[in-house]
Scaffold this motif. Sequence first.
Motif, PDB file in Angstrom:
ATOM      1  N   THR A  24      68.173  45.920 -10.562  1.00  0.00           N
ATOM      2  CA  THR A  24      68.099  45.400  -9.193  1.00  0.00           C
ATOM      3  C   THR A  24      69.508  45.058  -8.744  1.00  0.00           C
ATOM      4  O   THR A  24      70.327  44.627  -9.557  1.00  0.00           O
ATOM      5  CB  THR A  24      67.303  44.082  -9.137  1.00  0.00           C
ATOM      6  OG1 THR A  24      66.274  44.151 -10.093  1.00  0.00           O
ATOM      7  CG2 THR A  24      66.759  43.827  -7.775  1.00  0.00           C
ATOM      8  N   THR A  25      69.769  45.222  -7.503  1.00  0.00           N
ATOM      9  CA  THR A  25      71.017  44.722  -6.944  1.00  0.00           C
ATOM     10  C   THR A  25      70.680  43.489  -6.121  1.00  0.00           C
ATOM     11  O   THR A  25      69.798  43.527  -5.280  1.00  0.00           O
ATOM     12  CB  THR A  25      71.668  45.773  -6.047  1.00  0.00           C
ATOM     13  OG1 THR A  25      71.788  46.965  -6.797  1.00  0.00           O
ATOM     14  CG2 THR A  25      73.033  45.320  -5.603  1.00  0.00           C
ATOM     15  N   LEU A  26      71.383  42.425  -6.420  1.00  0.00           N
ATOM     16  CA  LEU A  26      71.087  41.167  -5.729  1.00  0.00           C
ATOM     17  C   LEU A  26      72.376  40.657  -5.096  1.00  0.00           C
ATOM     18  O   LEU A  26      73.410  40.574  -5.746  1.00  0.00           O
ATOM     19  CB  LEU A  26      70.549  40.147  -6.734  1.00  0.00           C
ATOM     20  CG  LEU A  26      70.063  38.835  -6.144  1.00  0.00           C
ATOM     21  CD1 LEU A  26      68.771  39.026  -5.401  1.00  0.00           C
ATOM     22  CD2 LEU A  26      69.879  37.804  -7.238  1.00  0.00           C
ATOM     23  N   ASN A  27      72.291  40.327  -3.826  1.00  0.00           N
ATOM     24  CA  ASN A  27      73.450  39.753  -3.143  1.00  0.00           C
ATOM     25  C   ASN A  27      73.417  38.250  -3.284  1.00  0.00           C
ATOM     26  O   ASN A  27      72.582  37.581  -2.674  1.00  0.00           O
ATOM     27  CB  ASN A  27      73.414  40.118  -1.664  1.00  0.00           C
ATOM     28  CG  ASN A  27      74.105  41.416  -1.411  1.00  0.00           C
ATOM     29  OD1 ASN A  27      75.308  41.534  -1.602  1.00  0.00           O
ATOM     30  ND2 ASN A  27      73.343  42.411  -1.011  1.00  0.00           N
ATOM     31  N   LEU A  28      74.326  37.741  -4.084  1.00  0.00           N
ATOM     32  CA  LEU A  28      74.433  36.287  -4.234  1.00  0.00           C
ATOM     33  C   LEU A  28      75.532  35.862  -3.267  1.00  0.00           C
ATOM     34  O   LEU A  28      76.696  36.024  -3.561  1.00  0.00           O
ATOM     35  CB  LEU A  28      74.791  35.956  -5.674  1.00  0.00           C
ATOM     36  CG  LEU A  28      74.533  34.546  -6.138  1.00  0.00           C
ATOM     37  CD1 LEU A  28      73.062  34.256  -6.177  1.00  0.00           C
ATOM     38  CD2 LEU A  28      75.146  34.341  -7.501  1.00  0.00           C
ATOM     39  N   GLY A  47      66.129  42.484 -14.902  1.00  0.00           N
ATOM     40  CA  GLY A  47      65.335  41.265 -14.970  1.00  0.00           C
ATOM     41  C   GLY A  47      66.176  40.132 -14.439  1.00  0.00           C
ATOM     42  O   GLY A  47      66.580  40.153 -13.292  1.00  0.00           O
ATOM     43  N   GLU A  48      66.490  39.158 -15.304  1.00  0.00           N
ATOM     44  CA  GLU A  48      67.369  38.078 -14.848  1.00  0.00           C
ATOM     45  C   GLU A  48      68.730  38.152 -15.518  1.00  0.00           C
ATOM     46  O   GLU A  48      69.547  37.254 -15.371  1.00  0.00           O
ATOM     47  CB  GLU A  48      66.720  36.723 -15.150  1.00  0.00           C
ATOM     48  CG  GLU A  48      65.550  36.462 -14.265  1.00  0.00           C
ATOM     49  CD  GLU A  48      65.457  35.011 -13.865  1.00  0.00           C
ATOM     50  OE1 GLU A  48      66.450  34.288 -13.968  1.00  0.00           O
ATOM     51  OE2 GLU A  48      64.370  34.614 -13.442  1.00  0.00           O
ATOM     52  N   MET A 391      72.526  34.908 -17.785  1.00  0.00           N
ATOM     53  CA  MET A 391      71.403  34.967 -16.860  1.00  0.00           C
ATOM     54  C   MET A 391      71.837  34.491 -15.494  1.00  0.00           C
ATOM     55  O   MET A 391      72.907  33.901 -15.330  1.00  0.00           O
ATOM     56  CB  MET A 391      70.259  34.093 -17.381  1.00  0.00           C
ATOM     57  CG  MET A 391      69.756  34.566 -18.709  1.00  0.00           C
ATOM     58  SD  MET A 391      68.275  33.724 -19.204  1.00  0.00           S
ATOM     59  CE  MET A 391      67.036  34.546 -18.260  1.00  0.00           C
ATOM     60  N   LEU A 392      70.977  34.746 -14.535  1.00  0.00           N
ATOM     61  CA  LEU A 392      71.291  34.372 -13.153  1.00  0.00           C
ATOM     62  C   LEU A 392      71.621  32.879 -13.047  1.00  0.00           C
ATOM     63  O   LEU A 392      72.578  32.484 -12.384  1.00  0.00           O
ATOM     64  CB  LEU A 392      70.095  34.727 -12.265  1.00  0.00           C
ATOM     65  CG  LEU A 392      70.211  34.393 -10.794  1.00  0.00           C
ATOM     66  CD1 LEU A 392      71.360  35.145 -10.167  1.00  0.00           C
ATOM     67  CD2 LEU A 392      68.924  34.724 -10.075  1.00  0.00           C
ATOM     68  N   SER A 393      70.836  32.063 -13.769  1.00  0.00           N
ATOM     69  CA  SER A 393      71.069  30.618 -13.697  1.00  0.00           C
ATOM     70  C   SER A 393      72.442  30.252 -14.250  1.00  0.00           C
ATOM     71  O   SER A 393      73.091  29.334 -13.752  1.00  0.00           O
ATOM     72  CB  SER A 393      70.003  29.873 -14.493  1.00  0.00           C
ATOM     73  OG  SER A 393      68.751  30.424 -14.277  1.00  0.00           O
ATOM     74  N   ASP A 394      72.879  30.994 -15.286  1.00  0.00           N
ATOM     75  CA  ASP A 394      74.199  30.727 -15.859  1.00  0.00           C
ATOM     76  C   ASP A 394      75.299  31.005 -14.845  1.00  0.00           C
ATOM     77  O   ASP A 394      76.294  30.278 -14.769  1.00  0.00           O
ATOM     78  CB  ASP A 394      74.439  31.625 -17.084  1.00  0.00           C
ATOM     79  CG  ASP A 394      73.615  31.193 -18.263  1.00  0.00           C
ATOM     80  OD1 ASP A 394      73.149  30.052 -18.244  1.00  0.00           O
ATOM     81  OD2 ASP A 394      73.452  31.996 -19.191  1.00  0.00           O
TER      82      ASP A 394
END
Lengths: 411, 337
Positions: A24-28, A47-48, A391-394
Amino acid sequence: MKEREKPDFWQKDLVQGRDLRELTTLNLGPTHPATHGIFQNVLTLDGEIILDTEQTIGYIHRAFEKIAERRPFYQITTLTDRMNYCSAPINNMGWHMTVEKLLGIELPKRVEYMRVIIMELARISDHVICNTIIGQDAGATTPFLYVYQWRERIYEVYEEICGARLTTNMGRIGGWERNFSDIVWKKIRAIVKEMPAGLKEFEKMLVRNRIFMDRTIDCGPLPADRALAYGFTGPNLRACGVDYDVRVADPYCSYQDFNFIVPIGQNGDTYDRFMVREQEMWESLSIIQQAMDKLDAMSDKTTFRADVPEWLLPPKEEVYNEMEALIWHFKIVMGETDIPVGEVYHCVEGGNGELGFYLVSDGGRTPFRLHLRRPCFIYYQAFPEMIKGGMLSDAILTMSSLNVIAGELDA
Amino acid sequence: MIATAIFLLVLFVITLSVAAYSTYGERKVAAFLQDRIGPNRAGPFGILQPLADGTKMFMKEDFVPLHANKKLFLLGPAIAMITALLTGVVIPWGGTLTVFGTTINLQGADPEIGILYVFAMVSIGVYGIMLGGWASNNKFALLGAVRAASQMVSYELGMGLSIVALVMLTGTLSLSGIVDYQIAHGWGIIQQPLGFLLFLVCAFAETNRAPFDMPECETELVGGYHTEFSSMRLGFYLFAEYTNMFISSAVITTLYFGGYHVPGLASLGLDPNVAAIIGVAAMFAKTFFFIFFFMWVRWSVPRFRFDQLMNLGWKKLIPLGILNILLTGGIHYLFNH
């Protein structure tokens, strides 16, 4: 440095050898609630787990270095406010010290100690913001509100000194605009006396909190050699275990007169960055106390600037009523005072690392060239390396623990 | 029949108003824990705040994103809200009340499988979150929905195992049966301390409350599964969360804190109606304490990371749950044979 366990991303179809991952490509960002400023990260996620990331910067680039080429020195102070706005007084004074270095102005000890007090207060407010935001991003809102009131108290001191709170434009070339009032001293004393209790409370909530430790230890680590290669400075470098602090390595503003510890970490992870900042707040409080003691021991209670009348704005009363004063005021504001030809570099330990000003003067009313060494710009380059495989949270926690301030990043 | 209908209506209203005032309570508790004042503008002490919030929610534009799956998008909040409200039916809120010669059982329905019904409703509730998040066609919402689904599934196991031990002890799946057992043999917390702890942790996860609020953590996923929702649809999600919190607190009370039982009340020889009302008050007092506890925890600790949450669920809670079953079985065997 512990070798980081990385999950095996490569899920392959064993028969045909195809890559079975669905990425997935996610724009943060740029308007994500956790970026705390305007910059973009384009994450490639499995995933994450973050496989790759690319950053975009420049959303609030205001071309400060170019603007500075058209501005007299006093007008550049307001630009420095808008870099790391969490510790604006350090930026202001760093710039003033750079000009003083160019002009060869020596400051009386009292003035320097006053500057040290305000710079350390600014460091505390900067670290308070960074550390509470780490907690906030980890989901702990209460510690954030517990200590944020101390930032408010510090801003009250700024307000008392210069009338502004965030973009302070504080101090003048050669010292201060006026002597500190009794209220300022009272407020500073109150902070030094009462803040330790608040800080202890904050530490109790997070430092040995199992969830917080699990979240931050080994989160976004960077080995010391990589940090040095990127050009890290300040708390983020010290968290990696390198004891470089401009206040010690190249003392300015009489920092050699003070006794303080440079705290360092080990792994350069989020927890270490948090702890280094936490410890630095204690050291800053101690430096402020030492400076107050030194000032109390001095018989001189009135000197607030060096004897450089050509950089001293006359009092408004005189400007309005006397022609000489009006001319003098006009000349200073319009940059008509003599400036030598030369180039200087001066750096201060900003809230976030080595904040440097490289000033080239051709003797004109404005700098010929001004380069701003902005630590956040350097930290943000290392961000992909730090979060890959995490991970994303990190990623969110790593970003807040680097204390990347968009204003300083883009300048 | 009519009595039951009235009771259900009253229960419905009470559930909704408790949920509404939980939002107010949450803000006041948060303020209390954070040295702030909290809402104090709408009405005295801000007690009209939930009404103001509700009105605001209704006034907002009801927006459906262009690329969302419209039907599922509309269905999501409805499922979440309905399942949250349905759970309260099987909880015994009190004993029996006799009004004008009619006996009213203060429990909407008492199926033999009361606990399973609660579980079923909670499990269906996750569809509301999943459908809403997935149908929004937003990556943040999808991540939130995926997190929610896996979290719920994992923690339902732990919760189920902690209940199994309790059921072994009481020998019934009916919630009123469990309360009766506790009245006769002492509260569940005394007999099942480990089970209570496991159940409590899982209840936090099942209600998506901090430190397990991964599905909607605003610092990572913007709004999680409800990122794209606006107006009262968003309101329904938030409302469902608070309703779930209320119901979870009531279930905890029922299973481990004797439900409406007040120790020593029976020996006072009060009028049965008065005793029943005191029982209901006790039930609500215990429930409110747990609602407060939920809030207290939320404003005290950070949240887990997703993999840590999974580790806790699968590697710690489930083995502990099994251990609890073995212990309960062993002790039961030793003492009763």
